[in-house]
Motif scaffolding. Structure first.
Motif, PDB file in Angstrom:
ATOM      1  N   GLU A 214       0.801  -1.221   0.000  1.00  0.00           N
ATOM      2  CA  GLU A 214       0.000   0.000   0.000  1.00  0.00           C
ATOM      3  C   GLU A 214       0.837   1.275   0.000  1.00  0.00           C
ATOM      4  O   GLU A 214       0.375   2.326  -0.453  1.00  0.00           O
ATOM      5  N   LEU A 215       2.076   1.176   0.508  1.00  0.00           N
ATOM      6  CA  LEU A 215       2.963   2.345   0.550  1.00  0.00           C
ATOM      7  C   LEU A 215       4.355   1.960   0.049  1.00  0.00           C
ATOM      8  O   LEU A 215       5.331   1.997   0.799  1.00  0.00           O
ATOM      9  N   PRO A 216       4.472   1.559  -1.221  1.00  0.00           N
ATOM     10  CA  PRO A 216       5.776   1.122  -1.732  1.00  0.00           C
ATOM     11  C   PRO A 216       6.810   2.240  -1.628  1.00  0.00           C
ATOM     12  O   PRO A 216       6.542   3.388  -1.990  1.00  0.00           O
ATOM     13  N   GLY A 217       7.973   1.886  -1.071  1.00  0.00           N
ATOM     14  CA  GLY A 217       9.064   2.856  -0.968  1.00  0.00           C
ATOM     15  C   GLY A 217       8.938   3.855   0.158  1.00  0.00           C
ATOM     16  O   GLY A 217       9.740   4.796   0.246  1.00  0.00           O
ATOM     17  N   CYS A 218       7.963   3.661   1.043  1.00  0.00           N
ATOM     18  CA  CYS A 218       7.793   4.635   2.131  1.00  0.00           C
ATOM     19  C   CYS A 218       8.916   4.489   3.158  1.00  0.00           C
ATOM     20  O   CYS A 218       9.533   3.433   3.296  1.00  0.00           O
ATOM     21  N   SER A 219       9.184   5.584   3.876  1.00  0.00           N
ATOM     22  CA  SER A 219      10.095   5.509   5.016  1.00  0.00           C
ATOM     23  C   SER A 219       9.432   4.681   6.107  1.00  0.00           C
ATOM     24  O   SER A 219       8.258   4.891   6.432  1.00  0.00           O
ATOM     25  N   ARG A 220      10.214   3.739   6.654  1.00  0.00           N
ATOM     26  CA  ARG A 220       9.621   2.880   7.685  1.00  0.00           C
ATOM     27  C   ARG A 220      10.640   2.602   8.770  1.00  0.00           C
ATOM     28  O   ARG A 220      11.781   2.251   8.496  1.00  0.00           O
ATOM     29  N   GLU A 221      10.210   2.779  10.000  1.00  0.00           N
ATOM     30  CA  GLU A 221      11.008   2.396  11.162  1.00  0.00           C
ATOM     31  C   GLU A 221      10.297   1.267  11.886  1.00  0.00           C
ATOM     32  O   GLU A 221       9.078   1.324  12.083  1.00  0.00           O
ATOM     33  N   THR A 222      11.050   0.227  12.246  1.00  0.00           N
ATOM     34  CA  THR A 222      10.528  -0.815  13.121  1.00  0.00           C
ATOM     35  C   THR A 222      11.182  -0.604  14.477  1.00  0.00           C
ATOM     36  O   THR A 222      12.372  -0.876  14.666  1.00  0.00           O
ATOM     37  N   LEU A 223      10.399  -0.069  15.406  1.00  0.00           N
ATOM     38  CA  LEU A 223      10.922   0.382  16.689  1.00  0.00           C
ATOM     39  C   LEU A 223      10.594  -0.636  17.776  1.00  0.00           C
ATOM     40  O   LEU A 223       9.424  -0.867  18.091  1.00  0.00           O
ATOM     41  N   LEU A 224      11.627  -1.252  18.317  1.00  0.00           N
ATOM     42  CA  LEU A 224      11.473  -2.245  19.379  1.00  0.00           C
ATOM     43  C   LEU A 224      11.471  -1.551  20.728  1.00  0.00           C
ATOM     44  O   LEU A 224      12.395  -0.796  21.049  1.00  0.00           O
ATOM     45  N   VAL A 225      10.431  -1.806  21.528  1.00  0.00           N
ATOM     46  CA  VAL A 225      10.332  -1.226  22.868  1.00  0.00           C
ATOM     47  C   VAL A 225      10.725  -2.296  23.886  1.00  0.00           C
ATOM     48  O   VAL A 225      10.177  -3.401  23.886  1.00  0.00           O
ATOM     49  N   LEU A 226      11.671  -1.956  24.745  1.00  0.00           N
ATOM     50  CA  LEU A 226      12.151  -2.862  25.793  1.00  0.00           C
ATOM     51  C   LEU A 226      11.990  -2.206  27.152  1.00  0.00           C
ATOM     52  O   LEU A 226      12.123  -0.990  27.292  1.00  0.00           O
ATOM     53  N   ASP A 227      11.711  -3.027  28.144  1.00  0.00           N
ATOM     54  CA  ASP A 227      11.609  -2.580  29.538  1.00  0.00           C
ATOM     55  C   ASP A 227      12.997  -2.666  30.166  1.00  0.00           C
ATOM     56  O   ASP A 227      13.561  -3.752  30.311  1.00  0.00           O
ATOM     57  N   GLY A 228      13.564  -1.508  30.532  1.00  0.00           N
ATOM     58  CA  GLY A 228      14.914  -1.483  31.070  1.00  0.00           C
ATOM     59  C   GLY A 228      15.078  -2.267  32.352  1.00  0.00           C
ATOM     60  O   GLY A 228      16.185  -2.712  32.674  1.00  0.00           O
ATOM     61  N   THR A 229      13.991  -2.472  33.106  1.00  0.00           N
ATOM     62  CA  THR A 229      14.102  -3.174  34.386  1.00  0.00           C
ATOM     63  C   THR A 229      14.295  -4.678  34.205  1.00  0.00           C
ATOM     64  O   THR A 229      14.625  -5.373  35.164  1.00  0.00           O
ATOM     65  N   THR A 230      14.096  -5.186  32.972  1.00  0.00           N
ATOM     66  CA  THR A 230      14.230  -6.632  32.767  1.00  0.00           C
ATOM     67  C   THR A 230      15.678  -7.057  32.552  1.00  0.00           C
ATOM     68  O   THR A 230      15.969  -8.245  32.500  1.00  0.00           O
TER      69      THR A 230
END
Length: 302
Positions: A214-230
């Motif tokens: 649907e959005l060929p060539g779009c800017s994309r970030e895959t942002l992983l969220v982690l809990d620092g306390t783990t």
């Protein structure tokens, strides 16, 4: 309050732990010898920097102490800080160069993923961008309701379906809506299940295909969220999601609640992916863009 001061305040528990251990190492400092280097390595491991990263950093410090003829505690700590900062991939900010761009948020349940979406959305709308949230975590009870509250706070649009709906259908509708409404950024919440890697992989791959189609060539970030306390468990999660989702950036939350914030360095070094945000509190502006040097200085220096 500057980034450095805010980091320093947010990392109070980590700093008290790490700085105390490092200061103890230097209590009788006379020269850079093997005893000092060994004790420094132990102090870094206790901060959750990880055995491999700590050993590598101390080996580099050993070399630099000879090359630079380091003579004082301050010189040694400054050198160590630079070594640790250089271990982290540089943060060039979110790469959102197309209209719309996509941020795919991934991570296990409970790490603060939905809250991070709200805070990032608020930052982007404050910059004048039109933001749309896609409530594609359709499996966790009330996930869409929670995201709707954050959308209202962030002045962002939201697309949501009924609980249990197909997540990729939510993404499709969100992208369609974003194009029709002239949105700049689509931020996609996803299910935080890790107990079945194959199902998670299939789901994320399906979402990725929808975005590509649907959005060929779009800017994309895959942002992983982690809990620092783990701590080191967070590193295991990070490696799994990097394998499954092609993570491009990391956000580490709840660092104000841990005495082992060195996990930030361990994760960035292991994944060779930049940490772009860190969370040091509950307020919207407590999720801050990451600056490696300021973080390390706040972590280990008096």
């Amino acid at each position: 309050m500057s980034f450095f001061d805010k980091i320093k305040a947010g990392l109070k528990k980590t700093k008290e732990n790490t700085a105390a251990n490092i200061n103890a190492v230097f209590a009788t400092f006379r020269t850079v010898d093997e005893d000092l280097l060994s004790d420094l390595e132990d102090a870094l491991i206790l901060a959750d920097i990880g055995a491999y990263v700590a050993a590598d950093a101390i080996e580099e410090l050993r070399k630099q102490s000879k090359l630079q003829n380091l003579q004082t505690k301050e010189a040694v700590i400054d050198c160590l800080a630079k070594i640790l900062a250089d271990k982290m991939a540089p943060n060039n900010g979110l790469q959102l160069n197309t209209k719309p761009s996509v941020i795919l948020m991934v991570g296990v349940n409970g790490v603060g993923k939905t809250t991070s979406i709200g805070k990032i959305g608020a930052k982007l709308t404050a910059e004048g961008k039109k933001v749309l949230f896609a409530a594609a975590d359709t499996f966790r009870a009330a996930a869409a309701d929670q995201l709707t509250i954050w959308a209202q706070r962030a002045n962002a649009d939201i697309v949501r379906h009924a609980e249990g709906a197909d997540p990729s259908a939510v993404i499709f509708d969100a992208i369609t809506a974003a194009k029709a409404r002239g949105c700049d950024v689509v931020i996609c919440d996803t299910a935080g299940r890790l107990h079945n890697k194959q199902n998670l992989m299939n789901e994320l791959n399906k979402i990725s295909r929808i975005v590509d189609r649907e959005l060929p060539g779009c800017s994309r970030e895959t942002l992983l969220v982690l809990d620092g306390t783990t701590g080191q468990n967070g590193l295991i999660q990070a490696k799994t999601f990097k394998e499954i989702a092609g993570v491009t950036a990391i956000a580490i939350t709840k660092l104000d609640g841990t005495a082992k914030g060195g996990i930030v360095i361990a994760v960035s070094d292991a994944l060779k992916v930049p940490v772009k945000f860190i969370g040091v509190g509950e307020q919207a502006d407590d999720l801050m863009p990451f600056v490696a040097k300021d973080f390390v200085d706040a972590l280990i220096e008096d």
